[in-house]
Design a protein around this motif. Structure first.
Motif, PDB file in Angstrom:
ATOM      1  N   SER A 122       0.839  -1.210   0.000  1.00 59.37           N
ATOM      2  CA  SER A 122       0.000   0.000   0.000  1.00 59.37           C
ATOM      3  C   SER A 122       0.868   1.252   0.000  1.00 59.37           C
ATOM      4  CB  SER A 122      -0.910   0.014   1.236  1.00 59.37           C
ATOM      5  OG  SER A 122      -0.137  -0.002   2.425  1.00 59.37           O
ATOM      6  N   GLY A 123       0.324   2.332  -0.498  1.00 62.15           N
ATOM      7  CA  GLY A 123       1.061   3.588  -0.579  1.00 62.15           C
ATOM      8  C   GLY A 123       2.048   3.569  -1.740  1.00 62.15           C
ATOM      9  N   GLU A 124       3.078   4.400  -1.654  1.00 53.17           N
ATOM     10  CA  GLU A 124       4.096   4.457  -2.712  1.00 53.17           C
ATOM     11  C   GLU A 124       5.167   3.405  -2.442  1.00 53.17           C
ATOM     12  OE1 GLU A 124       7.097   7.592  -5.008  1.00 53.17           O
ATOM     13  OE2 GLU A 124       6.095   8.185  -3.156  1.00 53.17           O
ATOM     14  N   ALA A 125       5.405   2.548  -3.433  1.00 53.76           N
ATOM     15  CA  ALA A 125       6.414   1.499  -3.306  1.00 53.76           C
ATOM     16  C   ALA A 125       7.533   1.757  -4.296  1.00 53.76           C
ATOM     17  CB  ALA A 125       5.791   0.126  -3.555  1.00 53.76           C
ATOM     18  N   LEU A 126       8.759   1.703  -3.806  1.00 54.78           N
ATOM     19  CA  LEU A 126       9.935   1.937  -4.628  1.00 54.78           C
ATOM     20  C   LEU A 126      10.798   0.683  -4.641  1.00 54.78           C
ATOM     21  CD1 LEU A 126      10.916   5.456  -3.208  1.00 54.78           C
ATOM     22  CD2 LEU A 126       9.594   4.985  -5.283  1.00 54.78           C
ATOM     23  N   LEU A 127      11.346   0.383  -5.802  1.00 51.46           N
ATOM     24  CA  LEU A 127      12.240  -0.768  -5.965  1.00 51.46           C
ATOM     25  C   LEU A 127      13.599  -0.252  -6.393  1.00 51.46           C
ATOM     26  CD1 LEU A 127      12.560  -3.881  -6.042  1.00 51.46           C
ATOM     27  CD2 LEU A 127      11.798  -3.792  -8.439  1.00 51.46           C
ATOM     28  N   ALA A 128      14.661  -0.742  -5.734  1.00 50.41           N
ATOM     29  CA  ALA A 128      16.011  -0.244  -6.024  1.00 50.41           C
ATOM     30  C   ALA A 128      16.985  -1.393  -6.196  1.00 50.41           C
ATOM     31  CB  ALA A 128      16.486   0.682  -4.901  1.00 50.41           C
ATOM     32  N   PHE A 129      17.934  -1.185  -7.082  1.00 48.20           N
ATOM     33  CA  PHE A 129      19.049  -2.116  -7.269  1.00 48.20           C
ATOM     34  C   PHE A 129      20.329  -1.295  -7.188  1.00 48.20           C
ATOM     35  CE2 PHE A 129      22.370  -4.048  -9.786  1.00 48.20           C
ATOM     36  CZ  PHE A 129      22.314  -5.389  -9.438  1.00 48.20           C
ATOM     37  N   VAL A 130      21.262  -1.738  -6.346  1.00 45.03           N
ATOM     38  CA  VAL A 130      22.550  -1.056  -6.211  1.00 45.03           C
ATOM     39  C   VAL A 130      23.652  -2.064  -6.508  1.00 45.03           C
ATOM     40  CG1 VAL A 130      24.022   0.369  -4.755  1.00 45.03           C
ATOM     41  CG2 VAL A 130      21.546   0.399  -4.409  1.00 45.03           C
ATOM     42  N   GLY A 131      24.491  -1.754  -7.479  1.00 47.04           N
ATOM     43  CA  GLY A 131      25.564  -2.669  -7.866  1.00 47.04           C
ATOM     44  C   GLY A 131      26.913  -1.974  -7.869  1.00 47.04           C
ATOM     45  N   ALA A 132      27.952  -2.796  -7.931  1.00 41.85           N
ATOM     46  CA  ALA A 132      29.320  -2.274  -7.934  1.00 41.85           C
ATOM     47  C   ALA A 132      29.914  -2.222  -9.334  1.00 41.85           C
ATOM     48  CB  ALA A 132      30.213  -3.133  -7.034  1.00 41.85           C
ATOM     49  N   ARG A 133      29.395  -3.077 -10.247  1.00 41.62           N
ATOM     50  CA  ARG A 133      29.981  -3.164 -11.581  1.00 41.62           C
ATOM     51  C   ARG A 133      28.983  -2.749 -12.648  1.00 41.62           C
ATOM     52  NH1 ARG A 133      30.982  -8.689 -10.071  1.00 41.62           N
ATOM     53  NH2 ARG A 133      29.691  -9.243 -11.887  1.00 41.62           N
ATOM     54  N   THR A 134      29.527  -2.356 -13.786  1.00 48.40           N
ATOM     55  CA  THR A 134      28.678  -1.921 -14.895  1.00 48.40           C
ATOM     56  C   THR A 134      27.787  -3.038 -15.390  1.00 48.40           C
ATOM     57  OG1 THR A 134      30.342  -0.282 -15.569  1.00 48.40           O
ATOM     58  CG2 THR A 134      28.691  -0.907 -17.199  1.00 48.40           C
ATOM     59  N   ASP A 135      28.329  -4.258 -15.512  1.00 51.96           N
ATOM     60  CA  ASP A 135      27.517  -5.364 -16.032  1.00 51.96           C
ATOM     61  C   ASP A 135      26.333  -5.667 -15.115  1.00 51.96           C
ATOM     62  OD1 ASP A 135      29.741  -6.441 -14.298  1.00 51.96           O
ATOM     63  OD2 ASP A 135      28.587  -8.277 -14.533  1.00 51.96           O
ATOM     64  N   GLN A 136      26.527  -5.535 -13.801  1.00 56.64           N
ATOM     65  CA  GLN A 136      25.424  -5.768 -12.859  1.00 56.64           C
ATOM     66  C   GLN A 136      24.310  -4.744 -13.067  1.00 56.64           C
ATOM     67  OE1 GLN A 136      27.747  -5.208  -9.346  1.00 56.64           O
ATOM     68  NE2 GLN A 136      28.108  -7.397  -9.005  1.00 56.64           N
ATOM     69  N   VAL A 137      24.695  -3.471 -13.091  1.00 59.82           N
ATOM     70  CA  VAL A 137      23.698  -2.402 -13.184  1.00 59.82           C
ATOM     71  C   VAL A 137      23.018  -2.400 -14.554  1.00 59.82           C
ATOM     72  CG1 VAL A 137      23.348   0.099 -13.076  1.00 59.82           C
ATOM     73  CG2 VAL A 137      24.943  -1.008 -11.489  1.00 59.82           C
ATOM     74  N   GLU A 138      23.794  -2.613 -15.615  1.00 58.72           N
ATOM     75  CA  GLU A 138      23.204  -2.621 -16.954  1.00 58.72           C
ATOM     76  C   GLU A 138      22.217  -3.770 -17.110  1.00 58.72           C
ATOM     77  OE1 GLU A 138      23.328  -0.433 -19.370  1.00 58.72           O
ATOM     78  OE2 GLU A 138      24.500   0.853 -18.052  1.00 58.72           O
ATOM     79  N   GLN A 139      22.535  -4.937 -16.562  1.00 58.76           N
ATOM     80  CA  GLN A 139      21.599  -6.053 -16.644  1.00 58.76           C
ATOM     81  C   GLN A 139      20.335  -5.761 -15.860  1.00 58.76           C
ATOM     82  OE1 GLN A 139      23.136  -9.853 -15.322  1.00 58.76           O
ATOM     83  NE2 GLN A 139      21.385 -10.984 -16.140  1.00 58.76           N
ATOM     84  N   ALA A 140      20.493  -5.155 -14.680  1.00 64.60           N
ATOM     85  CA  ALA A 140      19.321  -4.813 -13.869  1.00 64.60           C
ATOM     86  C   ALA A 140      18.414  -3.826 -14.604  1.00 64.60           C
ATOM     87  CB  ALA A 140      19.771  -4.234 -12.528  1.00 64.60           C
ATOM     88  N   ARG A 141      19.000  -2.916 -15.347  1.00 65.51           N
ATOM     89  CA  ARG A 141      18.214  -1.920 -16.076  1.00 65.51           C
ATOM     90  C   ARG A 141      17.407  -2.531 -17.209  1.00 65.51           C
ATOM     91  NH1 ARG A 141      22.971   2.778 -16.168  1.00 65.51           N
ATOM     92  NH2 ARG A 141      22.519   3.617 -14.069  1.00 65.51           N
ATOM     93  N   GLN A 142      17.783  -3.727 -17.650  1.00 65.21           N
ATOM     94  CA  GLN A 142      17.066  -4.390 -18.736  1.00 65.21           C
ATOM     95  C   GLN A 142      15.904  -5.239 -18.238  1.00 65.21           C
ATOM     96  OE1 GLN A 142      17.860  -3.649 -21.905  1.00 65.21           O
ATOM     97  NE2 GLN A 142      19.426  -2.288 -21.020  1.00 65.21           N
ATOM     98  N   VAL A 143      15.795  -5.387 -16.923  1.00 63.68           N
ATOM     99  CA  VAL A 143      14.756  -6.251 -16.357  1.00 63.68           C
ATOM    100  C   VAL A 143      13.426  -5.506 -16.277  1.00 63.68           C
ATOM    101  CG1 VAL A 143      14.069  -7.641 -14.364  1.00 63.68           C
ATOM    102  CG2 VAL A 143      16.492  -7.490 -15.006  1.00 63.68           C
ATOM    103  N   ASN A 144      12.374  -6.130 -16.798  1.00 65.87           N
ATOM    104  CA  ASN A 144      11.027  -5.561 -16.690  1.00 65.87           C
ATOM    105  C   ASN A 144      10.415  -5.988 -15.352  1.00 65.87           C
ATOM    106  OD1 ASN A 144      10.972  -4.312 -19.252  1.00 65.87           O
ATOM    107  ND2 ASN A 144      10.536  -6.287 -20.227  1.00 65.87           N
ATOM    108  N   THR A 145      10.136  -5.029 -14.514  1.00 65.86           N
ATOM    109  CA  THR A 145       9.573  -5.309 -13.190  1.00 65.86           C
ATOM    110  C   THR A 145       8.204  -4.641 -13.056  1.00 65.86           C
ATOM    111  OG1 THR A 145      10.799  -3.404 -12.293  1.00 65.86           O
ATOM    112  CG2 THR A 145      11.823  -5.566 -12.071  1.00 65.86           C
TER     113      THR A 145
END
Length: 265
Positions: A122-145
């Protein structure tokens, strides 16, 4: 605070059994959660970064790590690395679910699961991914959630804590400073820019190679080189050379047969 100063996070991390990536990531999540709980303005600044807006949080927010969240499959339980449960000053609920990566790869299905949990909140829900490497963050950005996922680097978190929190604290905060130092010592912070003074120092140091060449030639003259096999000590050897910014003492046998000398042999 310098890298040599006593640091509680570095000390605990050295004692932490961090042979597995997940253990290191859990330690990092716990340390970050402690900062969010104890440093004035840290939680609000981080939520603002994720929400991409200015949110004023009411006192009494909750920070938990690896909380048990009921999944959408029968009997399934998920454990997000970090959960923030808060309310704005106007009474609107805000919940953040976060996944943290350091050495292990991004898990797309994990993000989708957390997204489905956030969708039912309920209310405003935020989802976050924090990574150390470019490949981690770039892959996370491609995920449809189901809920939009904000994908950032630990460097981005460092900037928030340093620029939006520490600089606004009139008396500073030793614990926050130590956590930032911990991030720096583990390559989780942005690289420091090259300063004008550093460039000037490089120019002022011009001629260093010439001086090193002189010392090399002096060494060639004064040292006996008896440890080097005779066949390499020809009339002209050793030769002192500038090799890509390093001064080398080179030996070779007649007919140019280069060799590597191991003093232990």
């Amino acid at each position: 605070m310098s890298a040599e100063s006593p640091n509680i996070f570095n000390a605990l991390f050295d004692l932490h059994p961090g042979e597995k990536h997940s253990q290191n990531e859990n330690f990092l999540s716990e340390a970050f959660a402690h900062i969010l709980r104890t440093v004035d303005g840290a939680c609000e600044a981080w939520v603002n970064k994720l929400a991409k807006s200015q949110v004023r949080l009411a006192p009494g927010f909750e920070i938990t790590t690896r909380s048990s969240e009921v999944g959408d499959e029968p009997g399934s339980i998920y454990y997000p690395d970090l959960k923030i449960k808060a309310q704005t000053e106007t009474g609107k609920p805000v919940t953040v679910f976060a996944e943290h990566k350091w050495g292990s790869p991004c898990d797309p299905e994990q993000l989708r699961k957390y997204g489905r949990i956030a969708q039912k909140t309920s209310g405003e829900a935020l989802l976050a991914f924090v990574g150390a490497r470019t490949d981690q963050v770039e892959q996370a950005r491609q995920v449809n959630t189901p809920v939009r996922c904000t994908c950032l680097f630990w460097e981005d978190l460092y900037d928030v804590l340093h620029n939006d929190v520490l600089r606004k604290l009139q008396r500073g905060d030793p614990m926050l400073e130590q956590f930032l130092n911990f991030m720096e010592s583990n390559a989780l912070s942005p690289g420091k820019p090259i300063t004008l003074r550093q460039m000037q120092a490089h120019i002022e140091a011009y001629g260093l190679i010439d001086r090193l060449m002189r010392y090399g030639k002096k060494l060639k003259t004064d040292y006996s080189w008896e440890e080097i096999p005779v066949r390499y000590r020809t009339k002209n050897a050793p030769v002192i050379k500038d090799r890509a910014g390093r001064v080398a003492v080179e030996f070779w046998a007649p007919g140019w047969s280069p060799g590597i000398i191991d003093r232990k042999s």
